[in-house]
Design a protein around this motif. Structure first.
Motif, short mmCIF file in Angstrom:
data_model
loop_
_atom_site.label_atom_id
_atom_site.label_comp_id
_atom_site.label_asym_id
_atom_site.label_seq_id
_atom_site.Cartn_x
_atom_site.Cartn_y
_atom_site.Cartn_z
N GLN A 174 41.63 38.99 38.27
CA GLN A 174 40.59 39.86 37.90
C GLN A 174 41.24 41.22 38.19
N GLU A 175 41.65 41.98 37.27
CA GLU A 175 42.42 43.33 37.69
C GLU A 175 42.03 44.28 36.67
N TYR A 176 40.96 45.23 36.82
CA TYR A 176 40.53 46.11 35.68
C TYR A 176 41.41 47.11 35.65
N THR A 177 42.23 47.15 34.28
CA THR A 177 42.96 48.23 34.13
C THR A 177 42.80 48.95 32.74
N LEU A 178 41.62 48.48 31.95
CA LEU A 178 41.08 48.88 31.08
C LEU A 178 39.61 49.57 31.26
N GLY A 179 39.67 51.07 30.77
CA GLY A 179 38.25 51.48 30.93
C GLY A 179 38.11 51.99 32.31
N ALA A 180 36.88 52.78 32.58
CA ALA A 180 36.48 53.49 33.63
C ALA A 180 35.74 52.91 34.79
N ASN A 181 35.00 51.88 34.27
CA ASN A 181 34.05 51.26 35.36
C ASN A 181 34.86 50.36 36.25
N ALA A 182 34.25 49.59 37.16
CA ALA A 182 34.76 48.84 38.14
C ALA A 182 34.02 47.80 38.46
N ASN A 183 33.34 47.10 37.50
CA ASN A 183 32.57 46.18 37.62
C ASN A 183 33.44 44.80 38.21
N GLY A 184 32.64 43.51 38.06
CA GLY A 184 33.39 42.48 38.46
C GLY A 184 32.59 41.34 39.40
N GLU A 185 31.29 42.03 39.63
CA GLU A 185 30.33 41.34 40.55
C GLU A 185 30.03 39.87 40.10
N SER A 186 29.96 39.03 41.12
CA SER A 186 29.73 37.71 40.92
C SER A 186 30.32 36.53 40.03
N PRO A 187 31.78 36.72 40.01
CA PRO A 187 32.23 35.55 39.35
C PRO A 187 31.95 34.40 40.02
N LEU A 188 31.71 33.10 39.27
CA LEU A 188 31.53 31.73 39.78
C LEU A 188 32.71 31.11 39.30
N MET A 189 33.59 30.23 40.13
CA MET A 189 34.64 29.52 39.77
C MET A 189 34.38 28.18 40.37
N PHE A 228 41.89 38.71 43.14
CA PHE A 228 40.97 39.72 42.86
C PHE A 228 41.52 41.02 43.34
N LYS A 229 41.47 41.78 42.35
CA LYS A 229 41.86 43.18 42.71
C LYS A 229 40.99 44.28 41.97
N SER A 230 39.78 43.81 41.40
CA SER A 230 38.85 44.67 40.73
C SER A 230 38.30 45.30 42.14
N GLY A 231 37.56 46.63 41.61
CA GLY A 231 36.90 47.50 42.84
C GLY A 231 35.78 47.30 42.85
N GLN A 232 35.13 46.05 42.36
CA GLN A 232 33.48 45.65 42.73
C GLN A 232 33.70 44.35 42.53
N ALA A 233 34.52 43.35 43.37
CA ALA A 233 34.56 41.96 43.17
C ALA A 233 33.52 41.27 44.36
N TYR A 234 32.09 41.84 44.36
CA TYR A 234 31.54 41.38 45.29
C TYR A 234 30.73 40.08 44.69
N GLY A 235 30.51 39.17 45.66
CA GLY A 235 29.89 37.77 45.45
C GLY A 235 30.72 37.11 44.78
#
Length: 186
Positions: free
Chosen positions: A80-95, A109-116
Motif C-alpha cells: 500500500q504505497e500511494y504514489t498517485l494523486g494528492a490524497n493520503a487515504n488507506g484507512e481500515s484495510p482488512l486482510m 504499508f507505506k500510505s500516510g493514513q493506513a490506520y486500522g
C-alpha cells in the motif's frame, strides 16, 4: 508454476513488471479482492500494488502471493504505497487468510493514513534476509495495525530475518497469537 491455492490463478510471465495487479486511481471505497492466487515472475516487484490515494476499507481475503524463482529485485506480496494523486487515504484495510510464499516481504504499508489495518490468519514463507511485515517504513507516517493469528516461517541462511519492521508509527500495533519461525528480529 509453484504453490497456487484456490480461486483464480494469475501467473506473471515474461519481462519484469511493477506488479501482477496495480490498483490505480478510481478504485475508491470498499473494494473486495477474494479467492485469488498471484504468481510473481523473477523481477516483478509486487503481487498487488495499491497505488491509489482514493482507497479505504479494502477487504482482501483468501489471496496467495507466490514466486519460486530468484529475482534481482526485492519482491513483496501486498504494498500500500500511494504514489498517485494528492490524497493520503488507506484507512481500515482488512486482510483475511492472505499468504505469501518465497517473497522478501509479505505486507508493506507505506500510505500516510493506513490506520486500522487488520491482518487475520495471514502468514507464509519469507525468503532469508526478508521482512514479513513493514509498517511506516517510508517517507510518511500515520499507522496503526492489529495482527491476529499470524503463522509464518523465514528462510534459513546467513542473513537476518525480521518479523515486523516499524518506522514512523503514530498509534499502536497490537500482536496476538502470532508465530514466526527462524526469526532473528522483531
Amino acid at each position: 508454476a509453484g504453490l497456487l491455492e484456490g480461486g483464480t490463478s494469475i501467473v506473471m510471465a515474461g519481462a519484469a513488471q511493477d506488479a501482477v495487479i496495480q490498483i490505480r486511481n478510481g478504485s475508491f471505497q470498499s473494494v473486495t479482492i477474494r479467492d485469488l492466487s498471484l504468481f510473481l515472475a523473477a523481477d516483478t516487484k509486487y503481487g498487488l500494488h495499491d497505488m491509489s490515494t482514493n482507497s479505504s476499507r479494502y477487504l482482501i481475503e483468501n489471496v496467495t502471493f507466490t514466486s519460486n524463482v530468484v529475482g534481482t529485485v526485492a519482491r513483496t506480496g501486498y504494498c500500500q504505497e500511494y504514489t498517485l494523486g494528492a490524497n493520503a487515504n488507506g484507512e481500515s484495510p482488512l486482510m483475511i487468510n492472505v499468504q505469501s510464499f518465497n517473497l522478501d516481504t509479505a505486507f508493506d504499508f507505506k500510505s500516510g493514513q493506513a490506520y486500522g489495518a487488520t491482518l487475520i490468519s495471514c502468514g507464509g514463507i519469507i525468503n532469508n534476509g526478508g521482512t514479513a511485515i513493514k509498517v511506516g517504513v517510508g517517507p510518511v507516517g500515520g499507522y496503526q495495525m492489529t495482527l491476529l493469528s499470524w503463522s509464518g516461517t523465514c528462510g534459513t541462511g546467513a542473513l537476518a530475518n525480521t518479523f515486523l519492521q516499524v518506522g514512523d508509527v503514530t498509534d499502536k500495533i497490537s500482536v496476538k497469537n502470532c508465530r514466526m519461525e527462524a526469526c532473528d528480529t522483531i
